[in-house]
Design a protein around this motif. Structure first.
Motif, PDB file in Angstrom:
ATOM      1  N   GLY A 294       0.811  -1.215   0.000  1.00  0.00           N
ATOM      2  CA  GLY A 294       0.000   0.000   0.000  1.00  0.00           C
ATOM      3  C   GLY A 294       0.839   1.257   0.000  1.00  0.00           C
ATOM      4  N   ILE A 295       1.913   1.255   0.806  1.00  0.00           N
ATOM      5  CA  ILE A 295       2.812   2.410   0.839  1.00  0.00           C
ATOM      6  C   ILE A 295       3.465   2.616  -0.522  1.00  0.00           C
ATOM      7  N   SER A 296       3.933   1.527  -1.129  1.00  0.00           N
ATOM      8  CA  SER A 296       4.626   1.619  -2.412  1.00  0.00           C
ATOM      9  C   SER A 296       3.716   2.153  -3.513  1.00  0.00           C
ATOM     10  N   ALA A 297       2.419   1.830  -3.424  1.00  0.00           N
ATOM     11  CA  ALA A 297       1.469   2.285  -4.441  1.00  0.00           C
ATOM     12  C   ALA A 297       1.070   3.743  -4.259  1.00  0.00           C
ATOM     13  N   SER A 298       1.128   4.260  -3.034  1.00  0.00           N
ATOM     14  CA  SER A 298       0.540   5.574  -2.765  1.00  0.00           C
ATOM     15  C   SER A 298       1.535   6.635  -2.287  1.00  0.00           C
ATOM     16  N   PHE A 299       2.762   6.241  -1.954  1.00  0.00           N
ATOM     17  CA  PHE A 299       3.763   7.196  -1.462  1.00  0.00           C
ATOM     18  C   PHE A 299       4.568   7.685  -2.658  1.00  0.00           C
ATOM     19  N   ALA A 300       4.084   8.733  -3.310  1.00  0.00           N
ATOM     20  CA  ALA A 300       4.697   9.225  -4.546  1.00  0.00           C
ATOM     21  C   ALA A 300       6.062   9.848  -4.286  1.00  0.00           C
ATOM     22  N   ASN A 301       6.898   9.821  -5.298  1.00  0.00           N
ATOM     23  CA  ASN A 301       8.234  10.386  -5.212  1.00  0.00           C
ATOM     24  C   ASN A 301       8.150  11.903  -5.416  1.00  0.00           C
TER      25      ASN A 301
END
Length: 318
Positions: A99-106
């Motif tokens: 979930g973090i990887s999908a929603s924590f934008a760079n």
């Protein structure tokens, strides 16, 4: 085609140069780490300070901007966690990392240079309103969910971990954030803005020069870091996560923001949401010792795919 040539090609060309410099050993890993630290500790805080201290938000309401963006975060995080847990059979902690990887934008390495090239310094004003609460919100929610998932996973395996209070966790996060240079830059910029004073000439020149390095140096450092985030497995999950991150999240922000936001703020919010997975998802995975391969692969896959998806979103936004 003009959008691709003026925005996308220069951004990913600089990333490619950084990648090749690291891959060919022209520059050592310590150089990449030093450049990344310079971006986080000096360049971006200076850019944040100057922009927030002098920005003209034209009376627009940041609450609508935050609502549109974080609805996109929530409606991307949840399905990523559910899909990876259900179809890949992972534990709860790895599901949270998905979930973090999908929603924590760079927001630092990709969104800042992309927004600046596409919409200029005026676009950065809206982006920095997102960044102002992005890290505190994401870090707090991610840490609370990860610690809860760790307790539940431990209980299922018969190794129940002692429960810590949410207040103590939030207190620990607050201390860490108070030491974060980006947060300090935000607070200093807002404090100067409250005074109503213009930045003195020499001060404005210094922070402008330092801030102007944020875009190119962050892209180069991002390229160097990709040599560390190789394909480490979980390819299927990483592709699903990347699709949610690069397509679903900006689509939600676009649909919600169309009804709430001025045109420029809508474009900035969508472009930020369309940025690939940020390095923070790997840092979380490493800290909690769960889902490291998934986070690392998601960073690489989403960054590569964003060459295409960012161009598509820029064309849609105009």
């Amino acid at each position: 085609m003009q959008i691709i040539l003026t925005v996308i090609v220069p951004i990913f060309a600089v990333i490619a140069v950084g990648f090749l410099a690291a891959r060919l050993k022209l520059l050592g890993d310590s150089v990449g780490e030093g450049l990344a630290k310079f971006v986080f500790v000096i360049a971006v805080p200076a850019l944040l300070f100057r922009t927030l201290a002098t920005a003209n938000f034209a009376g627009a309401n940041p609450l609508f901007l935050w609502l549109a963006y974080f609805l996109g975060v929530a409606l991307t995080w949840a399905p990523a966690t559910i899909l990876v847990r259900r179809f890949m059979g992972t534990d709860r902690r790895t599901g949270i990392i998905a979930g973090i990887s999908a929603s924590f934008a760079n927001t630092v390495f990709i969104a800042i240079p992309a927004v600046q090239r596409a919409y200029g310094d005026t676009g950065l004003e809206a982006l920095f309103l997102i960044i102002a609460i992005h890290m505190p919100v994401m870090m707090t929610v991610a840490t609370l969910l990860m610690e809860r998932a760790a307790r539940l996973d431990a209980a299922e395996s018969g190794n129940a971990a002692p429960a810590g209070s949410a207040l103590s966790t939030i207190g620990r996060i607050a201390v860490n954030l108070s030491r974060n240079a980006i947060i300090v830059g935000i607070l200093c910029g807002l404090a100067w803005r409250v005074t109503g004073l213009a930045l003195p000439g020499p001060v404005e020149d210094v922070v402008r020069l330092l801030g102007s390095t944020a875009g190119p140096v962050s892209l180069f450092a991002m390229g160097m870091s990709l040599t560390r985030y190789g394909l480490r497995g979980d390819i299927g999950s990483a592709v699903v996560i990347s699709a949610l991150s690069l397509v679903l999240m900006p689509a939600v922000v676009y649909l919600v923001g169309t009804a709430l936001l001025p045109a420029l703020w809508l474009k900035v919010a969508v472009l930020t949401a369309a940025s690939p997975a940020g390095v923070n998802c790997y840092l979380f995975a490493s800290y909690f010792k769960s889902g490291e391969k998934l986070a690392a692969t998601s960073i690489l896959v989403s960054t590569l795919l964003s060459v295409v998806t960012l161009a598509v979103w820029l064309a849609i936004l105009g």
